[in-house]
Scaffold this active site. Sequence first.
Site, short mmCIF file in Angstrom:
data_model
loop_
_atom_site.label_atom_id
_atom_site.label_comp_id
_atom_site.label_asym_id
_atom_site.label_seq_id
_atom_site.Cartn_x
_atom_site.Cartn_y
_atom_site.Cartn_z
N GLU A 77 0.84 -1.19 0.00
CA GLU A 77 0.00 0.00 0.00
C GLU A 77 0.88 1.25 0.00
O GLU A 77 1.92 1.27 0.65
CB GLU A 77 -0.89 0.03 1.26
CG GLU A 77 -2.00 -1.00 1.23
CD GLU A 77 -3.11 -0.72 2.24
OE1 GLU A 77 -3.07 0.34 2.91
OE2 GLU A 77 -4.01 -1.56 2.36
N HIS B 109 -4.53 6.39 0.37
CA HIS B 109 -3.76 5.15 0.35
C HIS B 109 -4.30 4.26 -0.77
O HIS B 109 -5.31 4.59 -1.41
CB HIS B 109 -3.75 4.45 1.71
CG HIS B 109 -5.04 3.85 2.15
ND1 HIS B 109 -6.11 4.59 2.61
CD2 HIS B 109 -5.46 2.56 2.21
CE1 HIS B 109 -7.10 3.79 2.95
NE2 HIS B 109 -6.74 2.54 2.71
N ASP C 217 -9.66 0.66 8.14
CA ASP C 217 -9.52 2.05 7.67
C ASP C 217 -10.34 2.98 8.55
O ASP C 217 -9.87 4.06 8.95
CB ASP C 217 -9.99 2.20 6.21
CG ASP C 217 -9.02 1.56 5.23
OD1 ASP C 217 -7.83 1.44 5.57
OD2 ASP C 217 -9.47 1.19 4.13
N HIS D 20 -5.24 0.25 -2.35
CA HIS D 20 -5.67 -1.11 -2.03
C HIS D 20 -5.17 -2.04 -3.14
O HIS D 20 -5.84 -2.18 -4.15
CB HIS D 20 -7.20 -1.19 -1.92
CG HIS D 20 -7.72 -0.73 -0.60
ND1 HIS D 20 -9.07 -0.71 -0.32
CD2 HIS D 20 -7.09 -0.30 0.50
CE1 HIS D 20 -9.23 -0.28 0.93
NE2 HIS D 20 -8.04 -0.01 1.45
ZN LIG Z 1 -7.47 0.69 3.30
#
Ligand SMILES: [Zn+2]
Length: 155
Positions: A24, A85, A98, A87
């Site tokens: 990530e 971010h 999250d 995935h």
């Molecule tokens: Zn996430």
Amino acid sequence: MALIIFTPLLEQLRQHGEQTYPHECCGVLVGEFDEAGNKTVKSVVACGNTRTDSPHNRYHISPTELVRIQREARIAGLDIVGFYHSHPDHPAQWSSTDLAEAHWTGCSYVITSVEKRKAVLTNSFLLVEEGESKQFANEAIDLRDAIALAGDKLR
Ligand SMILES: [Zn+2]
């Protein structure tokens, strides 16, 4: 309410997710809040993912880095308006982790799904307070092109 972002900045955060794949990526969105509740992203600050235990499905921005970004934003007359971010090989939807790790109400949490090193979808979620708890609400991404950005500078 929307997250206003210029195409090159959106591309920048999407490419970051491609670069760190299969891990990530994460970073901070610096910009401005307006009275209507919209946010305009002025810069995308890439951060190092400090989650070494499971970097493929977790991200963490170091507090030191966050404080530095916040200080630099304030000096420039800006604020932290969100976080982003990626995935890797998962949908661009927030996870319970999250939500548990999101603390900045009013900020946008932008998630890009990256499949086979290619950025696919990018979604934004607004962290809202609901009584004692918090929740993510879907937030529109208002994409602006670079010509409008140049116009802004000319004014
Ligand atoms: Zn996430």
